[in-house]
Write a protein that holds these residues in place. Structure first.
Motif, mmCIF file in Angstrom:
data_model
loop_
_atom_site.group_PDB
_atom_site.id
_atom_site.type_symbol
_atom_site.label_atom_id
_atom_site.label_comp_id
_atom_site.label_asym_id
_atom_site.label_seq_id
_atom_site.Cartn_x
_atom_site.Cartn_y
_atom_site.Cartn_z
ATOM 1 N N UNK A 258 17.872 -38.024 16.141
ATOM 2 C CA UNK A 258 17.743 -37.718 14.707
ATOM 3 C C UNK A 258 19.107 -37.385 14.113
ATOM 4 N N UNK A 259 19.872 -36.549 14.794
ATOM 5 C CA UNK A 259 21.176 -36.152 14.278
ATOM 6 C C UNK A 259 22.135 -37.340 14.194
ATOM 7 N N UNK A 260 22.030 -38.245 15.148
ATOM 8 C CA UNK A 260 22.870 -39.441 15.119
ATOM 9 C C UNK A 260 22.545 -40.299 13.904
ATOM 10 N N UNK A 261 21.251 -40.412 13.585
ATOM 11 C CA UNK A 261 20.847 -41.224 12.424
ATOM 12 C C UNK A 261 21.288 -40.592 11.111
ATOM 13 N N UNK A 262 21.310 -39.248 11.063
ATOM 14 C CA UNK A 262 21.659 -38.565 9.820
ATOM 15 C C UNK A 262 23.172 -38.384 9.638
ATOM 16 N N UNK A 263 23.927 -38.497 10.713
ATOM 17 C CA UNK A 263 25.352 -38.165 10.667
ATOM 18 C C UNK A 263 26.139 -39.035 9.691
ATOM 19 N N UNK A 264 25.717 -40.286 9.506
ATOM 20 C CA UNK A 264 26.473 -41.167 8.609
ATOM 21 C C UNK A 264 26.324 -40.765 7.143
ATOM 22 N N UNK A 265 25.340 -39.892 6.832
ATOM 23 C CA UNK A 265 25.123 -39.483 5.429
ATOM 24 C C UNK A 265 25.620 -38.065 5.162
ATOM 25 N N UNK B 62 11.082 -31.387 7.050
ATOM 26 C CA UNK B 62 11.972 -30.514 6.286
ATOM 27 C C UNK B 62 12.649 -29.507 7.207
ATOM 28 N N UNK B 63 11.899 -28.953 8.134
ATOM 29 C CA UNK B 63 12.476 -27.936 9.007
ATOM 30 C C UNK B 63 13.549 -28.535 9.925
ATOM 31 N N UNK B 64 13.306 -29.729 10.406
ATOM 32 C CA UNK B 64 14.308 -30.364 11.264
ATOM 33 C C UNK B 64 15.560 -30.723 10.465
ATOM 34 N N UNK B 65 15.356 -31.117 9.222
ATOM 35 C CA UNK B 65 16.507 -31.379 8.357
ATOM 36 C C UNK B 65 17.238 -30.076 8.039
ATOM 37 N N UNK B 66 16.474 -29.015 7.842
ATOM 38 C CA UNK B 66 17.041 -27.690 7.581
ATOM 39 C C UNK B 66 17.921 -27.241 8.750
ATOM 40 N N UNK B 67 17.421 -27.407 9.965
ATOM 41 C CA UNK B 67 18.204 -27.036 11.149
ATOM 42 C C UNK B 67 19.467 -27.892 11.277
ATOM 43 N N UNK B 68 19.333 -29.177 10.927
ATOM 44 C CA UNK B 68 20.489 -30.073 11.023
ATOM 45 C C UNK B 68 21.576 -29.669 10.020
ATOM 46 N N UNK C 289 13.797 -39.072 8.235
ATOM 47 C CA UNK C 289 13.124 -37.816 8.565
ATOM 48 C C UNK C 289 11.643 -38.037 8.854
ATOM 49 N N UNK C 290 11.043 -38.950 8.116
ATOM 50 C CA UNK C 290 9.622 -39.221 8.338
ATOM 51 C C UNK C 290 9.406 -39.984 9.645
ATOM 52 N N UNK C 291 10.193 -41.006 9.843
ATOM 53 C CA UNK C 291 9.995 -41.851 11.020
ATOM 54 C C UNK C 291 10.389 -41.140 12.316
ATOM 55 N N UNK C 292 11.395 -40.278 12.246
ATOM 56 C CA UNK C 292 11.916 -39.666 13.464
ATOM 57 C C UNK C 292 11.627 -38.159 13.535
ATOM 58 N N UNK C 293 10.568 -37.729 12.870
ATOM 59 C CA UNK C 293 10.276 -36.297 12.866
ATOM 60 C C UNK C 293 9.910 -35.764 14.257
ATOM 61 N N UNK C 294 9.472 -36.647 15.151
ATOM 62 C CA UNK C 294 9.141 -36.226 16.514
ATOM 63 C C UNK C 294 10.173 -36.709 17.550
ATOM 64 N N UNK C 295 11.278 -37.267 17.078
ATOM 65 C CA UNK C 295 12.308 -37.775 17.989
ATOM 66 C C UNK C 295 13.169 -36.639 18.523
ATOM 67 N N UNK C 296 13.893 -36.871 19.615
ATOM 68 C CA UNK C 296 14.827 -35.852 20.118
ATOM 69 C C UNK C 296 15.914 -35.548 19.092
ATOM 70 N N UNK C 297 16.478 -34.345 19.185
ATOM 71 C CA UNK C 297 17.510 -33.934 18.220
ATOM 72 C C UNK C 297 18.695 -34.895 18.215
#
Length: 419
Positions: free
Chosen positions: A66-73, A96-102, A55-63
Motif C-alpha cells: 500500500x505504501x509503495x502505491x501511495x508513495x508516488x503521490x 481512511x485509517x490506513x491512509x491516516x497511518x501512512x 485505498x479501496x482496492x488495497x485496504x487489506x494489502x500489506x503495508x
C-alpha cells in the motif's frame, strides 16, 4: 466498475465553484493560524480519484504494498487532501485509517485538530470503537483536543449507549491536561440535546457534578431537550433543581416549558408558570411570551383573557406583531365576533400570511367557506405568497373530511394538484 463508482462520488467536487462551497468551512478552519501547519493547495481531482481507488482496492494489502502505491503521490498530500479522502469514505473506517497511518509517516505532512477530528468522526460513524479510542488517546497526548472533539466523541458514545464511557472520556481528557471545564460541558450538553440525546446529556451532567458544577445554561439545554421529547416530568425535575440551586429560568426556558404544557393540554399549569414569572420578574416578559399566551388562550376560546393580556402588553409599550394579531383575530372569529375581527384586520397596515391564515381558519371554523375563499382571493391580489397549508385549509373547508380520504377522484386530495 470501481473507478466508475468513485468518479460518481467525486463528481460534485470536480467543478471548482462547487468544490469551493463544499470545502469553504474546512479551509477557513485550516487557515486559522492556530491550526494551520500546512499551506492549502488546490486539490488535484485525478490524483484524488487514483488515491481513493488505491485505498479501496488495497485496504487489506500489506503495508509495504500500500505504501509503495501511495508513495508516488506524496507531494499532493496535505490536510485538505486528507479531508477530501475522508469525505469519499465517510462510513468506511479501514481505508481512511490506513491512509491516516501512512500520512503520519510522510515527512512534509503534519496532522492538526481538524484532521484528527475528521478521523475520529469516521471511526465513530463506522462504529470502530478500538480505532476511536486509539485516536482519542493520541489526540490527548498531542494536545489537539478541542470542543469539537468532545462533541464528536460524546455523540458517538451516546448513540452506542456507552454512558459510562461518556463520563470516562472527560476523565481521560483530564489526564492529558484538558481539564474539566464548564464551557466544554455546556457545549457537549447542547450538542447532545440537538441530536435528541437528552437522557444521555442528563446522565453525563449529573455523573460529572463533583468535577464540573452545572449552571443555568446547562439546565436550560436539559429542560429544552425534555420538553422537545414531551417528557414534562423530567423537565419539571430539572426546573425545580435549577431553582433550588439558585438559578432563575430565563424567558426562553419559561416559554419552552409553557409551550410544552400547552401542547399536552395542561393549560392551568402553563398559566401558573406564566403568572409566577409575571409576579416575580415582569421585566423578563416580552413580546414572545405574551404572543405564546395569547395564541393558546385564543385556541381555547378564552378571548376575554387574551384581550386582557393584549392590553397589558400594549400598556407596557410592547408593540404587537402580526402573529399576535392573527391569534386575536382567530379567537374573535371562533366566538362569532366577526365584525370585531374584520375591524382589527382593517387597522393592520401591512397584513401578511399569518393574518390571512387567521381569517381563513376562523371563517372555516364558522363554516363560511365561501367567505374564506374571498380572503384567499384578496391574498392573491395583494401579492401575498401562498403556501401548501393555505390550499389544504380551503380544500378541507369546501370538501370536508371526506375530501382527504374519499374514493371519488374528483373530490380526493391525492388527485388534486394545486399551484
Amino acid at each position: 466498475m470501481l473507478i466508475r463508482r468513485l468518479k460518481t462520488l467525486l463528481q460534485p467536487l470536480s467543478d471548482p465553484h462547487l468544490r469551493l462551497i463544499a470545502t469553504e468551512s474546512t479551509q477557513n478552519q485550516l487557515c486559522n493560524p492556530s491550526n494551520c501547519l500546512n499551506p492549502i493547495t488546490p486539490i488535484n481531482q485525478p490524483t484524488l480519484l487514483k488515491v481513493c481507488t488505491i485505498l479501496y482496492q488495497q485496504q487489506n494489502s500489506p503495508d509495504s504494498r500500500l505504501h509503495s502505491s501511495l508513495s508516488s503521490y506524496n507531494p499532493s498530500f496535505n490536510p485538505e487532501f486528507f479531508l477530501q479522502v475522508c469525505n469519499t469514505f465517510l462510513y468506511s473506517c479501514r481505508p481512511i485509517y490506513r491512509f491516516f497511518l501512512y500520512t503520519q509517516k510522510v515527512h512534509h505532512f503534519t496532522h492538526n485538530s481538524v484532521t484528527f477530528n475528521k478521523m475520529l468522526d469516521v471511526a465513530g460513524k463506522s462504529k470502530n470503537i478500538d480505532i476511536f479510542w486509539e485516536t482519542c488517546q493520541e489526540m490527548g497526548k498531542l494536545g489537539l483536543v478541542n470542543d469539537k472533539t468532545f462533541r464528536i466523541a460524546l455523540k458517538t458514545l451516546a448513540l452506542a449507549r456507552e454512558l459510562k464511557k461518556c463520563v470516562g472520556f472527560f476523565h481521560l481528557m483530564n489526564v492529558f491536561g484538558v481539564g474539566y471545564k464548564l464551557e466544554t460541558l455546556n457545549t457537549v450538553v447542547e450538542s447532545l440535546y440537538k441530536d435528541k440525546l437528552v437522557e444521555e446529556a442528563k446522565f453525563v451532567t449529573f455523573k460529572l457534578k463533583e468535577c464540573v458544577e452545572p449552571n443555568g445554561v446547562t439546565y436550560k439545554w436539559l429542560i429544552w431537550g425534555f420538553c422537545d421529547l414531551g417528557n414534562l416530568i423530567e423537565a419539571s425535575k430539572i426546573w425545580n433543581l435549577m431553582v433550588d440551586e439558585g438559578f432563575e429560568p430565563d424567558a426562553e426556558v419559561v416559554e419552552t416549558m409553557m409551550e410544552a404544557l400547552f401542547k399536552t393540554n395542561k393549560y392551568d399549569e402553563a398559566m401558573k408558570v406564566f403568572q409566577m414569572t409575571r409576579v416575580k420578574r415582569m421585566h423578563d416578559l416580552g413580546l414572545s411570551s405574551y404572543r405564546l399566551v395569547i395564541k393558546w388562550t385564543c385556541k381555547r376560546g378564552k378571548i376575554e383573557q387574551a384581550n386582557g393580556m393584549f392590553e397589558e402588553m400594549c400598556q407596557r409599550g410592547i408593540q404587537a406583531d402580526n402573529l399576535t394579531l392573527a391569534s386575536i383575530i382567530y379567537g374573535l372569529l371562533t366566538r362569532g365576533r366577526i365584525r370585531e375581527a374584520y375591524r382589527i384586520v382593517e387597522g393592520i397596515e401591512n397584513p401578511d400570511i399569518s393574518i390571512y391564515h387567521g381569517l381563513i381558519k376562523g371563517l372555516l371554523r364558522l363554516r363560511k367557506a365561501s367567505e374564506a375563499t374571498q380572503v384567499f382571493r384578496e391574498m392573491i391580489k395583494r401579492g401575498c405568497e401562498l403556501i401548501m397549508h393555505t390550499y389544504i385549509m380551503l380544500l378541507q373547508g369546501h370538501l370536508g373530511k371526506k375530501g382527504r380520504k374519499g374514493h371519488d377522484p374528483l373530490v380526493n386530495f391525492d388527485s388534486i394538484f394545486v399551484g
